[in-house]
Design a protein around this motif. Structure first.
Motif, PDB file in Angstrom:
ATOM      1  N   UNK A  67       0.812  -1.212   0.000  1.00  0.00           N
ATOM      2  CA  UNK A  67       0.000   0.000   0.000  1.00  0.00           C
ATOM      3  C   UNK A  67       0.849   1.268   0.000  1.00  0.00           C
ATOM      4  N   UNK A  68       2.074   1.159   0.509  1.00  0.00           N
ATOM      5  CA  UNK A  68       2.948   2.332   0.509  1.00  0.00           C
ATOM      6  C   UNK A  68       3.235   2.834  -0.897  1.00  0.00           C
ATOM      7  N   UNK A  69       3.166   1.933  -1.867  1.00  0.00           N
ATOM      8  CA  UNK A  69       3.406   2.338  -3.255  1.00  0.00           C
ATOM      9  C   UNK A  69       2.401   3.366  -3.743  1.00  0.00           C
ATOM     10  N   UNK A  70       1.251   3.416  -3.119  1.00  0.00           N
ATOM     11  CA  UNK A  70       0.210   4.315  -3.598  1.00  0.00           C
ATOM     12  C   UNK A  70       0.485   5.779  -3.281  1.00  0.00           C
ATOM     13  N   UNK A  71       1.414   6.010  -2.379  1.00  0.00           N
ATOM     14  CA  UNK A  71       1.861   7.382  -2.178  1.00  0.00           C
ATOM     15  C   UNK A  71       2.531   7.899  -3.454  1.00  0.00           C
ATOM     16  N   UNK A  72       3.307   7.031  -4.096  1.00  0.00           N
ATOM     17  CA  UNK A  72       3.950   7.403  -5.354  1.00  0.00           C
ATOM     18  C   UNK A  72       2.919   7.633  -6.452  1.00  0.00           C
ATOM     19  N   UNK A  73       1.911   6.774  -6.488  1.00  0.00           N
ATOM     20  CA  UNK A  73       0.868   6.952  -7.499  1.00  0.00           C
ATOM     21  C   UNK A  73       0.062   8.228  -7.257  1.00  0.00           C
ATOM     22  N   UNK A  74      -0.136   8.564  -6.001  1.00  0.00           N
ATOM     23  CA  UNK A  74      -0.826   9.819  -5.710  1.00  0.00           C
ATOM     24  C   UNK A  74      -0.103  11.011  -6.296  1.00  0.00           C
ATOM     25  N   UNK A  75       1.233  11.024  -6.184  1.00  0.00           N
ATOM     26  CA  UNK A  75       2.017  12.107  -6.783  1.00  0.00           C
ATOM     27  C   UNK A  75       1.956  12.039  -8.310  1.00  0.00           C
ATOM     28  N   UNK A  76       2.130  10.844  -8.851  1.00  0.00           N
ATOM     29  CA  UNK A  76       2.138  10.670 -10.301  1.00  0.00           C
ATOM     30  C   UNK A  76       0.834  11.147 -10.925  1.00  0.00           C
ATOM     31  N   UNK A  77      -0.275  10.836 -10.279  1.00  0.00           N
ATOM     32  CA  UNK A  77      -1.596  11.181 -10.809  1.00  0.00           C
ATOM     33  C   UNK A  77      -1.976  12.635 -10.536  1.00  0.00           C
ATOM     34  N   UNK A  78      -1.177  13.348  -9.739  1.00  0.00           N
ATOM     35  CA  UNK A  78      -1.479  14.727  -9.348  1.00  0.00           C
ATOM     36  C   UNK A  78      -2.575  14.783  -8.290  1.00  0.00           C
ATOM     37  N   UNK A  79      -2.789  13.676  -7.576  1.00  0.00           N
ATOM     38  CA  UNK A  79      -3.826  13.638  -6.547  1.00  0.00           C
ATOM     39  C   UNK A  79      -3.397  14.294  -5.238  1.00  0.00           C
ATOM     40  N   UNK A  80      -2.132  14.666  -5.147  1.00  0.00           N
ATOM     41  CA  UNK A  80      -1.709  15.392  -3.943  1.00  0.00           C
ATOM     42  C   UNK A  80      -2.425  16.738  -3.825  1.00  0.00           C
ATOM     43  N   UNK A  81      -2.942  17.240  -4.944  1.00  0.00           N
ATOM     44  CA  UNK A  81      -3.765  18.452  -4.879  1.00  0.00           C
ATOM     45  C   UNK A  81      -4.950  18.276  -3.929  1.00  0.00           C
ATOM     46  N   UNK A  82      -5.420  17.027  -3.824  1.00  0.00           N
ATOM     47  CA  UNK A  82      -6.607  16.736  -3.022  1.00  0.00           C
ATOM     48  C   UNK A  82      -6.257  16.189  -1.646  1.00  0.00           C
ATOM     49  N   UNK A  83      -4.967  16.171  -1.329  1.00  0.00           N
ATOM     50  CA  UNK A  83      -4.527  15.636  -0.031  1.00  0.00           C
ATOM     51  C   UNK A  83      -5.131  14.259   0.200  1.00  0.00           C
ATOM     52  N   UNK A  84      -5.019  13.397  -0.815  1.00  0.00           N
ATOM     53  CA  UNK A  84      -5.734  12.118  -0.817  1.00  0.00           C
ATOM     54  C   UNK A  84      -4.950  11.054  -0.070  1.00  0.00           C
ATOM     55  N   UNK A  85      -5.685  10.133   0.539  1.00  0.00           N
ATOM     56  CA  UNK A  85      -5.101   8.986   1.223  1.00  0.00           C
ATOM     57  C   UNK A  85      -5.872   7.741   0.817  1.00  0.00           C
ATOM     58  N   UNK A  86      -5.249   6.565   0.960  1.00  0.00           N
ATOM     59  CA  UNK A  86      -5.941   5.317   0.655  1.00  0.00           C
ATOM     60  C   UNK A  86      -6.491   4.648   1.918  1.00  0.00           C
TER      61      UNK A  86
END
Length: 342
Positions: free
Chosen positions: A128-147
């Motif tokens: 699941x830690x890999x999804x932090x990288x995907x959050x950045x890649x997808x530009x979802x850090x704009x939404x302060x998103x978590x899984x």
């Protein structure tokens, strides 16, 4: 990559009533297990009863309510655990969630090798830690998103499972039925189904659904997963099927018609995305935010976190398909990937 055990997003009303065991064919029963606070509403867990051995297909979430409903279905039909095999069609937690708990109670658990191994990887935080990288890649850090509030994370098995791995062509005999394993990846990398030639029955998991559209999401840059899905829709179209038994909603009698509807849905989706990225490059997140979704929310900002993951994953699968087919290009800038129509 995937967090989703869901499908195309849509509005729904919660149905809190108890579901009943219903017979759908001779010695084949549907246990409709409620999925609380989930847009899918319920999963169809199928029970095939035989004299010496029984087969159950898929489980529901790893939560007490789903387990109670699952066990009540077995009890109602007089199913002995040690004479029962569980087949998990694919890794999503509404299908695999109870597999570890059921194995502890004497149920033999089967899955395809690809998704079975991924299910076991999901019991480790490193997955699941890999999804932090995907959050950045997808530009979802704009939404302060978590899984962490996502059902895929919350409701998956928490302990490794000693699977019996099945491959295409393997046969499972239950009573008068002879089921053949069929590889149908796309919705997940290792999705499998079961075909019974004599009775023309096909258990398809989430590969094909009635009314709603299976979520096809990004699984990595190694393959164009949307093309994989299209190829396996055409594969199933070649089978002689009288009844397609789906994991959600209703069974399907005209599988070829439904397959054409799904292919048309994705054709329109691809055209929609091409228009979104026509004038300027867009991140995955901004592409998904501009797409049409059958949701009660008017603004992307109002989407719950899980729905943003689902939407971004679907957008990414379509964007990568457009790149693979030469209709779009991608640019990576500052850990974010962008797409633009050619």
């Amino acid at each position: 990559m995937n967090l989703s055990e869901s499908h195309r997003l849509f509005n729904h009303d919660e149905n809190e009533g108890d579901k009943m065991i219903t017979q759908v064919y001779s010695n084949i029963y549907k246990n409709e297990i409620l999925l609380p606070n989930n847009p899918l509403k319920a999963i169809n867990s199928y029970i095939i009863r035989g004299e010496d051995r029984n087969l159950i297909i898929d489980t529901g979430f790893n939560i007490p309510g789903c387990k109670d409903a699952f066990m009540k279905g077995m009890e109602e039909l007089g199913i002995e655990r040690k004479k029962t095999r569980l087949l998990v069609t694919h890794l999503h937690s509404d299908h695999s969630g109870l597999a570890a708990a059921l194995q502890k109670e004497g149920v033999t658990v089967c899955a395809g090798a690809i998704d079975g191994r991924l299910i076991n990887e999901m019991t480790e935080e490193a997955y699941w830690d890999r999804f932090k990288d995907y959050g950045r890649l997808f530009d979802l850090e704009k939404d302060n998103i978590s899984f962490h509030d996502h059902p895929g994370y919350k409701y998956c098995p928490k302990e490794p499972i000693d699977f019996i791995y099945l491959k295409e062509g393997d046969v499972l005999k239950v009573g008068d039925y002879t089921f053949e394993i069929v590889d149908i990846p796309g919705h997940t990398p290792g999705h499998i189904g079961l075909y019974e030639q004599k009775h023309k029955l096909f258990f398809c998991g989430d590969h094909i659904l009635d009314k709603i559209t299976p979520n096809i999401t990004f699984w990595g840059f190694e393959q164009d997963i949307l093309s994989v899905y299209f190829n396996n829709l055409q594969k199933v179209a070649q089978y002689d099927i009288a009844l397609l038994l789906t994991a959600h909603r209703s069974t399907i009698k005209d599988h070829r018609k439904r397959i054409q509807e799904l292919l048309e849905h994705h054709r329109l989706r691809l055209n929609e995305i091409l228009m979104i990225i026509k004038e300027s490059k867009k991140s995955v997140r901004d592409t998904a935010a501009a797409m049409h979704w059958e949701l009660r929310y008017d603004r992307w900002e109002d989407f719950p976190n899980p729905q943003k993951w689902f939407a971004a994953g679907e957008a990414m699968a379509h964007l990568e398909h457009l790149v693979a087919t030469g209709k779009a290009e991608k640019i990576k800038e500052s850990e974010i990937i962008y797409y633009k129509a050619k």
